[in-house]
Each structure stands twice: as C-alpha cells, then as structure tokens.
Motif scaffolding. Structure first.
Motif, PDB file in Angstrom:
ATOM      1  N   ILE A  31      37.491  48.767  38.416  1.00 55.09           N
ATOM      2  CA  ILE A  31      38.121  49.826  39.214  1.00 55.09           C
ATOM      3  C   ILE A  31      38.472  49.294  40.595  1.00 55.09           C
ATOM      4  CG2 ILE A  31      37.713  52.043  40.363  1.00 55.09           C
ATOM      5  CD1 ILE A  31      35.843  52.724  37.921  1.00 55.09           C
ATOM      6  N   LEU A  32      37.529  48.624  41.225  1.00 54.25           N
ATOM      7  CA  LEU A  32      37.773  48.093  42.559  1.00 54.25           C
ATOM      8  C   LEU A  32      38.912  47.077  42.554  1.00 54.25           C
ATOM      9  CD1 LEU A  32      36.957  48.160  45.509  1.00 54.25           C
ATOM     10  CD2 LEU A  32      35.335  46.316  45.019  1.00 54.25           C
ATOM     11  N   GLU A  64      32.161  55.880  46.023  1.00 56.00           N
ATOM     12  CA  GLU A  64      32.410  56.591  47.273  1.00 56.00           C
ATOM     13  C   GLU A  64      31.122  56.692  48.099  1.00 56.00           C
ATOM     14  OE1 GLU A  64      34.758  60.624  48.708  1.00 56.00           O
ATOM     15  OE2 GLU A  64      34.107  60.466  46.629  1.00 56.00           O
ATOM     16  N   GLN A  65      29.998  56.930  47.445  1.00 62.29           N
ATOM     17  CA  GLN A  65      28.708  56.981  48.143  1.00 62.29           C
ATOM     18  C   GLN A  65      28.389  55.654  48.823  1.00 62.29           C
ATOM     19  OE1 GLN A  65      26.023  58.117  45.026  1.00 62.29           O
ATOM     20  NE2 GLN A  65      26.314  60.313  45.382  1.00 62.29           N
ATOM     21  N   HIS A  66      28.800  54.562  48.202  1.00 61.92           N
ATOM     22  CA  HIS A  66      28.573  53.230  48.767  1.00 61.92           C
ATOM     23  C   HIS A  66      29.721  52.783  49.666  1.00 61.92           C
ATOM     24  CE1 HIS A  66      24.848  52.325  46.702  1.00 61.92           C
ATOM     25  NE2 HIS A  66      25.363  52.836  45.602  1.00 61.92           N
ATOM     26  N   GLN A  67      30.641  53.699  49.936  1.00 61.35           N
ATOM     27  CA  GLN A  67      31.774  53.474  50.840  1.00 61.35           C
ATOM     28  C   GLN A  67      32.699  52.350  50.388  1.00 61.35           C
ATOM     29  OE1 GLN A  67      30.373  53.229  54.888  1.00 61.35           O
ATOM     30  NE2 GLN A  67      29.037  55.007  54.636  1.00 61.35           N
ATOM     31  N   GLY A  89      35.119  48.231  50.844  1.00 62.09           N
ATOM     32  CA  GLY A  89      35.460  47.778  49.492  1.00 62.09           C
ATOM     33  C   GLY A  89      36.274  46.493  49.531  1.00 62.09           C
ATOM     34  N   ARG A  90      37.179  46.393  50.510  1.00 58.39           N
ATOM     35  CA  ARG A  90      38.000  45.180  50.639  1.00 58.39           C
ATOM     36  C   ARG A  90      37.163  43.962  51.019  1.00 58.39           C
ATOM     37  NH1 ARG A  90      41.760  49.035  51.993  1.00 58.39           N
ATOM     38  NH2 ARG A  90      41.272  49.057  54.203  1.00 58.39           N
ATOM     39  N   SER A  91      35.962  44.197  51.544  1.00 58.59           N
ATOM     40  CA  SER A  91      35.092  43.059  51.858  1.00 58.59           C
ATOM     41  C   SER A  91      34.621  42.354  50.589  1.00 58.59           C
ATOM     42  CB  SER A  91      33.891  43.501  52.705  1.00 58.59           C
ATOM     43  OG  SER A  91      32.971  44.263  51.931  1.00 58.59           O
ATOM     44  N   LEU A  92      34.805  42.999  49.429  1.00 55.85           N
ATOM     45  CA  LEU A  92      34.452  42.383  48.139  1.00 55.85           C
ATOM     46  C   LEU A  92      35.632  41.639  47.502  1.00 55.85           C
ATOM     47  CD1 LEU A  92      32.258  45.233  46.668  1.00 55.85           C
ATOM     48  CD2 LEU A  92      31.512  42.887  47.098  1.00 55.85           C
ATOM     49  N   GLN A  97      38.016  38.132  43.413  1.00 52.65           N
ATOM     50  CA  GLN A  97      38.901  36.995  43.140  1.00 52.65           C
ATOM     51  C   GLN A  97      38.135  35.855  42.468  1.00 52.65           C
ATOM     52  OE1 GLN A  97      42.394  36.836  43.594  1.00 52.65           O
ATOM     53  NE2 GLN A  97      41.988  35.135  42.210  1.00 52.65           N
ATOM     54  N   ALA A  98      36.924  35.573  42.961  1.00 53.35           N
ATOM     55  CA  ALA A  98      36.107  34.514  42.358  1.00 53.35           C
ATOM     56  C   ALA A  98      35.762  34.856  40.911  1.00 53.35           C
ATOM     57  CB  ALA A  98      34.836  34.286  43.176  1.00 53.35           C
ATOM     58  N   MET A  99      35.454  36.112  40.641  1.00 56.02           N
ATOM     59  CA  MET A  99      35.134  36.520  39.267  1.00 56.02           C
ATOM     60  C   MET A  99      36.363  36.420  38.368  1.00 56.02           C
ATOM     61  SD  MET A  99      32.444  39.603  39.814  1.00 56.02           S
ATOM     62  CE  MET A  99      31.994  39.676  38.076  1.00 56.02           C
ATOM     63  N   SER A 100      37.505  36.775  38.899  1.00 55.14           N
ATOM     64  CA  SER A 100      38.747  36.656  38.143  1.00 55.14           C
ATOM     65  C   SER A 100      39.040  35.183  37.819  1.00 55.14           C
ATOM     66  CB  SER A 100      39.900  37.259  38.948  1.00 55.14           C
ATOM     67  OG  SER A 100      41.122  37.047  38.315  1.00 55.14           O
ATOM     68  N   ASP A 101      38.927  34.339  38.826  1.00 49.10           N
ATOM     69  CA  ASP A 101      39.161  32.903  38.618  1.00 49.10           C
ATOM     70  C   ASP A 101      38.198  32.352  37.565  1.00 49.10           C
ATOM     71  OD1 ASP A 101      41.092  33.056  40.597  1.00 49.10           O
ATOM     72  OD2 ASP A 101      39.848  32.096  42.139  1.00 49.10           O
TER      73      ASP A 101
END
Length: 124
Positions: A31-32, A64-67, A89-92, A97-101
């Motif tokens: 989702i993220l 949302e609870q974890h912002q 969320g963008r800080s992840l 990207q690393a998981m995708s790679d």
C-alpha cells in the motif's frame, strides 16, 4: 549501518523489531509503495491492489495511526476519501526501494531471468 554479525547491539535489534511492528503484514508496504507514487481514492486503491475493502480499511487505519498515510475526505457527492503518503511515510522510500530492488534480484536468482517489469531489464 549494522555492525558485524553477533555484535549488533540490543538497541539495534529493538529498532528493527519496532520497525517490523509498524510495517509488518502482507499489505502495508505494498500500500505504501503505491501511495509513494501518488494519492489514491479508497475504491481505486482497493481495485488496484485486489484487496477487500474491509482489509484495506483496517490496514489504512493502522498506517494512519503510525502517521504513514494522510486521509482526506473530499467534498464530493458522493463523498470520496483519498489517501496519500505522509512525510513520515515518505521516510520509508529507501526501504521500499531497497525491497523492490531485492525482489527483482531474488526473482532473477531463483527463476534465472530478469522480470519484464524490472527497471534494470530495460536499461541493460
């Protein structure tokens, strides 16, 4: 940076545990990853992911609870709800990207060929 095997501190292990507690599960990072590209309406997100509205709603509430996401109720008829990645969320992004790679690399290692949707396959 993690230290050598066997010498990682207890706080590093706890930090990894804390991270996993927030992003664990089948759907949260998927989702993220989508919301990092652009905002989505609830129904659109449900359709794109092939996830039931009940499960998606639960996941988004936790996120949302974890912002990690922002929820916006749009002034439309009928009312629509839009979700977007928050700054937190963008800080992840580097993690996603690393998981995708790694996922592309793993597929190539196991199956023996690059996936057609792998960005690296288009470069080489």
């Amino acid at each position: 940076m993690l230290s050598c095997p066997g010498s990682a501190s207890k706080s590093q292990h706890q930090a990894v545990r804390d991270t996993l507690d927030v992003i664990s599960g089948k759907w949260k990072l998927v989702i993220l990853a989508m919301l990092l590209d652009r905002p989505y309406r609830f129904k659109e997100l449900s359709r794109e992911l092939g996830i039931s509205p009940r499960v998606l709603s639960k996941e988004l509430q936790e996120m949302e609870q974890h912002q990690l996401v922002r929820r916006t109720v749009c002034d439309t008829r009928p009312v629509t709800v839009e979700y977007a990645s928050s700054d937190h969320g963008r800080s992840l992004l580097s993690v996603v990207q690393a998981m995708s790679d790694w996922g592309y690399l793993h597929h190539e290692t196991i199956v023996g060929k690059k996936r057609s949707d792998d960005p690296a396959a288009k470069m080489g």
